[in-house]
Design a protein around this motif. Sequence first.
Motif, PDB file in Angstrom:
ATOM      1  N   ILE A  72       2.882 -12.568   3.670  1.00 34.54           N
ATOM      2  CA  ILE A  72       1.831 -13.364   3.028  1.00 34.54           C
ATOM      3  C   ILE A  72       0.459 -12.771   3.328  1.00 34.54           C
ATOM      4  O   ILE A  72      -0.381 -12.634   2.432  1.00 34.54           O
ATOM      5  CB  ILE A  72       1.918 -14.836   3.477  1.00 34.54           C
ATOM      6  CG1 ILE A  72       3.154 -15.489   2.864  1.00 34.54           C
ATOM      7  CG2 ILE A  72       0.655 -15.603   3.111  1.00 34.54           C
ATOM      8  CD1 ILE A  72       3.482 -16.856   3.435  1.00 34.54           C
ATOM      9  N   LYS A  73       0.220 -12.397   4.589  1.00 31.39           N
ATOM     10  CA  LYS A  73      -1.080 -11.826   4.956  1.00 31.39           C
ATOM     11  C   LYS A  73      -1.339 -10.515   4.224  1.00 31.39           C
ATOM     12  O   LYS A  73      -2.449 -10.268   3.750  1.00 31.39           O
ATOM     13  CB  LYS A  73      -1.165 -11.618   6.468  1.00 31.39           C
ATOM     14  CG  LYS A  73      -1.324 -12.910   7.233  1.00 31.39           C
ATOM     15  CD  LYS A  73      -1.440 -12.672   8.719  1.00 31.39           C
ATOM     16  CE  LYS A  73      -1.588 -13.994   9.449  1.00 31.39           C
ATOM     17  NZ  LYS A  73      -1.730 -13.820  10.891  1.00 31.39           N
ATOM     18  N   VAL A  74      -0.325  -9.671   4.129  1.00 34.36           N
ATOM     19  CA  VAL A  74      -0.485  -8.395   3.423  1.00 34.36           C
ATOM     20  C   VAL A  74      -0.749  -8.646   1.941  1.00 34.36           C
ATOM     21  O   VAL A  74      -1.622  -8.008   1.339  1.00 34.36           O
ATOM     22  CB  VAL A  74       0.761  -7.499   3.625  1.00 34.36           C
ATOM     23  CG1 VAL A  74       0.743  -6.304   2.691  1.00 34.36           C
ATOM     24  CG2 VAL A  74       0.851  -7.039   5.071  1.00 34.36           C
ATOM     25  N   SER A  75      -0.020  -9.588   1.344  1.00 30.03           N
ATOM     26  CA  SER A  75      -0.224  -9.907  -0.072  1.00 30.03           C
ATOM     27  C   SER A  75      -1.640 -10.415  -0.325  1.00 30.03           C
ATOM     28  O   SER A  75      -2.289 -10.011  -1.295  1.00 30.03           O
ATOM     29  CB  SER A  75       0.783 -10.957  -0.538  1.00 30.03           C
ATOM     30  OG  SER A  75       2.087 -10.462  -0.473  1.00 30.03           O
ATOM     31  N   GLU A  76      -2.116 -11.305   0.542  1.00 28.22           N
ATOM     32  CA  GLU A  76      -3.476 -11.827   0.389  1.00 28.22           C
ATOM     33  C   GLU A  76      -4.505 -10.714   0.516  1.00 28.22           C
ATOM     34  O   GLU A  76      -5.474 -10.656  -0.245  1.00 28.22           O
ATOM     35  CB  GLU A  76      -3.742 -12.917   1.424  1.00 28.22           C
ATOM     36  CG  GLU A  76      -2.993 -14.205   1.164  1.00 28.22           C
ATOM     37  CD  GLU A  76      -3.111 -15.209   2.295  1.00 28.22           C
ATOM     38  OE1 GLU A  76      -3.642 -14.856   3.382  1.00 28.22           O
ATOM     39  OE2 GLU A  76      -2.666 -16.355   2.104  1.00 28.22           O
ATOM     40  N   LYS A  77      -4.302  -9.826   1.471  1.00 29.48           N
ATOM     41  CA  LYS A  77      -5.233  -8.713   1.674  1.00 29.48           C
ATOM     42  C   LYS A  77      -5.239  -7.794   0.451  1.00 29.48           C
ATOM     43  O   LYS A  77      -6.304  -7.381  -0.018  1.00 29.48           O
ATOM     44  CB  LYS A  77      -4.830  -7.934   2.930  1.00 29.48           C
ATOM     45  CG  LYS A  77      -5.788  -6.864   3.327  1.00 29.48           C
ATOM     46  CD  LYS A  77      -7.049  -7.449   3.889  1.00 29.48           C
ATOM     47  CE  LYS A  77      -7.887  -6.380   4.541  1.00 29.48           C
ATOM     48  NZ  LYS A  77      -9.147  -6.888   5.040  1.00 29.48           N
ATOM     49  N   MET A  78      -4.055  -7.496  -0.071  1.00 26.49           N
ATOM     50  CA  MET A  78      -3.966  -6.620  -1.239  1.00 26.49           C
ATOM     51  C   MET A  78      -4.607  -7.269  -2.462  1.00 26.49           C
ATOM     52  O   MET A  78      -5.271  -6.598  -3.250  1.00 26.49           O
ATOM     53  CB  MET A  78      -2.510  -6.255  -1.521  1.00 26.49           C
ATOM     54  CG  MET A  78      -1.923  -5.322  -0.481  1.00 26.49           C
ATOM     55  SD  MET A  78      -0.190  -4.958  -0.751  1.00 26.49           S
ATOM     56  CE  MET A  78      -0.268  -3.995  -2.237  1.00 26.49           C
ATOM     57  N   GLY A  80      -7.061  -9.397  -2.378  1.00 31.01           N
ATOM     58  CA  GLY A  80      -8.498  -9.334  -2.141  1.00 31.01           C
ATOM     59  C   GLY A  80      -9.062  -7.966  -2.468  1.00 31.01           C
ATOM     60  O   GLY A  80     -10.113  -7.844  -3.103  1.00 31.01           O
ATOM     61  N   VAL A  81      -8.365  -6.924  -2.059  1.00 30.87           N
ATOM     62  CA  VAL A  81      -8.809  -5.557  -2.347  1.00 30.87           C
ATOM     63  C   VAL A  81      -8.775  -5.301  -3.849  1.00 30.87           C
ATOM     64  O   VAL A  81      -9.716  -4.727  -4.409  1.00 30.87           O
ATOM     65  CB  VAL A  81      -7.933  -4.529  -1.588  1.00 30.87           C
ATOM     66  CG1 VAL A  81      -8.186  -3.120  -2.076  1.00 30.87           C
ATOM     67  CG2 VAL A  81      -8.183  -4.631  -0.093  1.00 30.87           C
ATOM     68  N   ALA A  82      -7.716  -5.741  -4.512  1.00 37.29           N
ATOM     69  CA  ALA A  82      -7.612  -5.550  -5.963  1.00 37.29           C
ATOM     70  C   ALA A  82      -8.724  -6.311  -6.683  1.00 37.29           C
ATOM     71  O   ALA A  82      -9.312  -5.804  -7.640  1.00 37.29           O
ATOM     72  CB  ALA A  82      -6.248  -6.008  -6.462  1.00 37.29           C
ATOM     73  N   GLY A  83      -9.035  -7.508  -6.216  1.00 40.32           N
ATOM     74  CA  GLY A  83     -10.115  -8.285  -6.816  1.00 40.32           C
ATOM     75  C   GLY A  83     -11.464  -7.619  -6.636  1.00 40.32           C
ATOM     76  O   GLY A  83     -12.294  -7.610  -7.541  1.00 40.32           O
ATOM     77  N   GLN A  84     -11.688  -7.039  -5.461  1.00 38.11           N
ATOM     78  CA  GLN A  84     -12.943  -6.342  -5.207  1.00 38.11           C
ATOM     79  C   GLN A  84     -13.059  -5.102  -6.086  1.00 38.11           C
ATOM     80  O   GLN A  84     -14.130  -4.792  -6.600  1.00 38.11           O
ATOM     81  CB  GLN A  84     -13.049  -5.941  -3.740  1.00 38.11           C
ATOM     82  CG  GLN A  84     -13.285  -7.104  -2.817  1.00 38.11           C
ATOM     83  CD  GLN A  84     -13.267  -6.685  -1.354  1.00 38.11           C
ATOM     84  OE1 GLN A  84     -12.922  -5.557  -1.019  1.00 38.11           O
ATOM     85  NE2 GLN A  84     -13.622  -7.610  -0.473  1.00 38.11           N
ATOM     86  N   GLN A  85     -11.944  -4.394  -6.260  1.00 43.24           N
ATOM     87  CA  GLN A  85     -11.967  -3.196  -7.098  1.00 43.24           C
ATOM     88  C   GLN A  85     -12.239  -3.556  -8.551  1.00 43.24           C
ATOM     89  O   GLN A  85     -12.975  -2.866  -9.235  1.00 43.24           O
ATOM     90  CB  GLN A  85     -10.655  -2.425  -6.971  1.00 43.24           C
ATOM     91  CG  GLN A  85     -10.494  -1.731  -5.650  1.00 43.24           C
ATOM     92  CD  GLN A  85      -9.149  -1.041  -5.505  1.00 43.24           C
ATOM     93  OE1 GLN A  85      -8.231  -1.269  -6.285  1.00 43.24           O
ATOM     94  NE2 GLN A  85      -9.028  -0.209  -4.492  1.00 43.24           N
ATOM     95  N   GLN A  86     -11.640  -4.647  -9.020  1.00 42.42           N
ATOM     96  CA  GLN A  86     -11.872  -5.072 -10.397  1.00 42.42           C
ATOM     97  C   GLN A  86     -13.307  -5.554 -10.567  1.00 42.42           C
ATOM     98  O   GLN A  86     -13.954  -5.265 -11.557  1.00 42.42           O
ATOM     99  CB  GLN A  86     -10.897  -6.178 -10.793  1.00 42.42           C
ATOM    100  CG  GLN A  86      -9.492  -5.692 -10.996  1.00 42.42           C
ATOM    101  CD  GLN A  86      -8.531  -6.823 -11.322  1.00 42.42           C
ATOM    102  OE1 GLN A  86      -8.880  -7.996 -11.263  1.00 42.42           O
ATOM    103  NE2 GLN A  86      -7.301  -6.468 -11.653  1.00 42.42           N
TER     104      GLN A  86
END
Length: 93
Positions: A72-78, A80-86
């Motif tokens: 769950i933590k890894v999914s949330e982090k990923m 977040g990173v994808a959202g920042q990139q978009q």
Amino acid sequence: MSFLFGGAPKMSSEQKIAAAETEVEMITDMFNRLSESCSKKCIPNDYREGDLNKGESVCLDRCVGKFFEVNIKVSEKMQGVAGQQQGGAGLSL
């Protein structure tokens, strides 16, 4: 063009089936990794009893809990990173 006005684009039946198949593959892979890693950690190779003993059961319970917590933590982090990139991609125009 409904995505321009806040709506999600409609998926065709083939796309829905492909998405469902991908999700099943991902869940199956996660289950297999979970089973393998927790079994290696908690169950000895020399079986002495047909059932799990208390120590093995507790170990498996904790291992599964930690596995899902990390997942769950890894999914949330990923996400977040994808959202920042978009979000960042839209600003660079």
